[in-house]
Design an enzyme around this catalytic site. Structure first.
Site, PDB file in Angstrom:
ATOM      1  N   GLU A  23      -9.849  -0.586   4.905  1.00 41.90           N
ATOM      2  CA  GLU A  23     -10.476  -0.236   6.178  1.00 41.90           C
ATOM      3  C   GLU A  23     -11.778  -1.026   6.351  1.00 41.90           C
ATOM      4  O   GLU A  23     -12.288  -1.614   5.395  1.00 41.90           O
ATOM      5  CB  GLU A  23     -10.765   1.274   6.195  1.00 41.90           C
ATOM      6  CG  GLU A  23      -9.531   2.157   6.014  1.00 41.90           C
ATOM      7  CD  GLU A  23      -8.612   2.205   7.242  1.00 41.90           C
ATOM      8  OE1 GLU A  23      -8.789   1.413   8.180  1.00 41.90           O
ATOM      9  OE2 GLU A  23      -7.692   3.045   7.255  1.00 41.90           O
TER      10      GLU A  23
ATOM     11  N   ASP B 204       0.844  -1.200   0.000  1.00 40.34           N
ATOM     12  CA  ASP B 204       0.000   0.000   0.000  1.00 40.34           C
ATOM     13  C   ASP B 204       0.879   1.249   0.000  1.00 40.34           C
ATOM     14  O   ASP B 204       2.106   1.162   0.106  1.00 40.34           O
ATOM     15  CB  ASP B 204      -0.980  -0.001   1.184  1.00 40.34           C
ATOM     16  CG  ASP B 204      -0.319  -0.291   2.518  1.00 40.34           C
ATOM     17  OD1 ASP B 204       0.927  -0.350   2.581  1.00 40.34           O
ATOM     18  OD2 ASP B 204      -1.038  -0.468   3.513  1.00 40.34           O
TER      19      ASP B 204
ATOM     20  N   ASN C 246      -7.978  -1.482  13.981  1.00 37.90           N
ATOM     21  CA  ASN C 246      -9.376  -1.669  13.575  1.00 37.90           C
ATOM     22  C   ASN C 246      -9.533  -2.869  12.645  1.00 37.90           C
ATOM     23  O   ASN C 246     -10.567  -3.044  12.014  1.00 37.90           O
ATOM     24  CB  ASN C 246      -9.916  -0.402  12.896  1.00 37.90           C
ATOM     25  CG  ASN C 246      -9.118  -0.032  11.646  1.00 37.90           C
ATOM     26  OD1 ASN C 246      -8.158  -0.711  11.297  1.00 37.90           O
ATOM     27  ND2 ASN C 246      -9.510   1.038  10.988  1.00 37.90           N
TER      28      ASN C 246
ATOM     29  N   HIS D  41      -7.713  -3.415   9.928  1.00 34.75           N
ATOM     30  CA  HIS D  41      -7.412  -3.196   8.514  1.00 34.75           C
ATOM     31  C   HIS D  41      -6.225  -4.051   8.061  1.00 34.75           C
ATOM     32  O   HIS D  41      -5.343  -4.396   8.841  1.00 34.75           O
ATOM     33  CB  HIS D  41      -7.237  -1.704   8.176  1.00 34.75           C
ATOM     34  CG  HIS D  41      -5.997  -1.050   8.659  1.00 34.75           C
ATOM     35  ND1 HIS D  41      -5.917   0.298   8.913  1.00 34.75           N
ATOM     36  CD2 HIS D  41      -4.747  -1.533   8.918  1.00 34.75           C
ATOM     37  CE1 HIS D  41      -4.698   0.599   9.299  1.00 34.75           C
ATOM     38  NE2 HIS D  41      -3.972  -0.484   9.313  1.00 34.75           N
TER      39      HIS D  41
HETATM   40  C1  F6R Z   1       1.285  -0.822   6.230  1.00 33.92           C
HETATM   41  C2  F6R Z   1       0.020  -1.528   6.325  1.00 33.92           C
HETATM   42  C3  F6R Z   1      -0.829  -1.457   7.534  1.00 33.92           C
HETATM   43  C4  F6R Z   1      -0.071  -1.899   8.789  1.00 33.92           C
HETATM   44  C5  F6R Z   1      -0.959  -1.814  10.014  1.00 33.92           C
HETATM   45  C6  F6R Z   1      -0.213  -2.161  11.277  1.00 33.92           C
HETATM   46  O1  F6R Z   1       1.872  -1.051   4.959  1.00 33.92           O
HETATM   47  O2  F6R Z   1      -0.337  -2.159   5.399  1.00 33.92           O
HETATM   48  O3  F6R Z   1      -1.962  -2.255   7.337  1.00 33.92           O
HETATM   49  O4  F6R Z   1       0.361  -3.214   8.599  1.00 33.92           O
HETATM   50  O5  F6R Z   1      -1.462  -0.515  10.142  1.00 33.92           O
HETATM   51  O6  F6R Z   1       0.766  -1.203  11.479  1.00 33.92           O
HETATM   52  P1  F6R Z   1       1.866  -1.386  12.629  1.00 33.92           P
HETATM   53  O7  F6R Z   1       2.696  -2.536  12.240  1.00 33.92           O
HETATM   54  O8  F6R Z   1       2.634  -0.087  12.613  1.00 33.92           O
HETATM   55  O9  F6R Z   1       1.118  -1.616  13.894  1.00 33.92           O
END
Ligand code: F6R
Length: 241
Positions: free
Chosen positions: A143, A67, A136, A138
């Protein structure tokens, strides 16, 4: 789904990196899809160490990000592109033309999404996708409420995602409004997924995603339906399952 519970963050990073090494060993020209964020930092560190010890070779590996933020410069310090350069690409022998990026500066999100899907299709699909999970639920920037049929697409970032990710942008109000992400359909087509979570703050969402019914309200729950997922947790993130 295989669930591996490790003592701590370092152990889970090492174990997940070991599984990635096996995949690259078996298919040296594999296509990797790469998450950013705090959780995979340890994996990239381990992979770089393995490369320095000559245990893994990236010379034929293809890689792409899962992403990206949308509507900001690709070289902004907060982009996923910058993160992957800083934590991974610049330290390994991956060929520059084997790195595929979501273009945060693209004029049309729809065209950019189609371009990315075409690249994945031409290469023959993603062999291994590295995933973290948002508070959440995601996956990537998919989302809650995102269709399970979604291809790579742009999204409005939620407040909770902005609050979790603002550090590289200074303050929450400097966060981009939009992201672009592989869709849930794109993720489900990957040959293998590695999902990681660390820390107590992820324990509730890990329980919901892995143990409660599959629902679009918890995008990561879709992984229960994937045929090849390895989930790496530490003791804290696994404490409710
Ligand atoms: C980032 C991504 C997000 C993260 C998620 C967890 O490329 O795809 O879905 O994997 O927000 O983020 P952390 O690891 O910082 O808790």
């Amino acid at each position: 789904m295989n669930i591996y519970v490790k003592k701590d963050y370092n152990e889970l990073s090492r174990a997940a990196a070991e599984e990635i090494k096996q995949v690259v060993g078996k298919k040296p020209d594999c296509l990797l899809g790469l998450a950013t964020g705090n959780t995979p930092i340890g994996i990239y560190r381990e992979l770089v160490s393995m490369y320095r010890r000559k245990e893994i070779d990236f010379s034929r590996v293809r890689a792409m990000n899962l992403d990206e933020y949308f509507g900001i410069s690709l070289n902004h310090p907060g982009t996923c592109n910058t993160y992957l350069e800083d934590h991974f690409y610049r330290y390994i022998n991956i060929r520059r033309d084997n790195i595929f990026r979501l273009n945060s500066e693209a004029k049309s999100g729809e065209d950019e999404g189609s371009r990315y899907e075409e690249i994945i299709g031409k290469i023959g699909g993603i062999d291994l996708l590295i995933l973290g999970i948002g508070l959440n639920g995601h996956l990537g920037f998919n989302e809650p409420g995102t269709s399970f049929e979604s291809p790579t697409h742009t999204v409005n970032l939620t407040d909770i995602t902005k609050q979790c990710n603002y550090q590289l942008f200074g303050t929450v109000d400097k966060m981009p409004e939009y992201g672009i992400t592989m869709g849930l359909k794109t993720i489900m087509k990957a040959g293998k997924c590695i999902l990681m979570a660390s820390g107590e703050k992820k324990s509730k969402i890990i329980f919901k995603a892995l143990k409660e019914p599959v629902t679009t309200e918890i995008p990561a729950s879709i992984l229960q339906l994937h045929h090849n997922v390895s989930t790496y947790l530490d003791c804290e993130s696994s404490k409710l399952i």
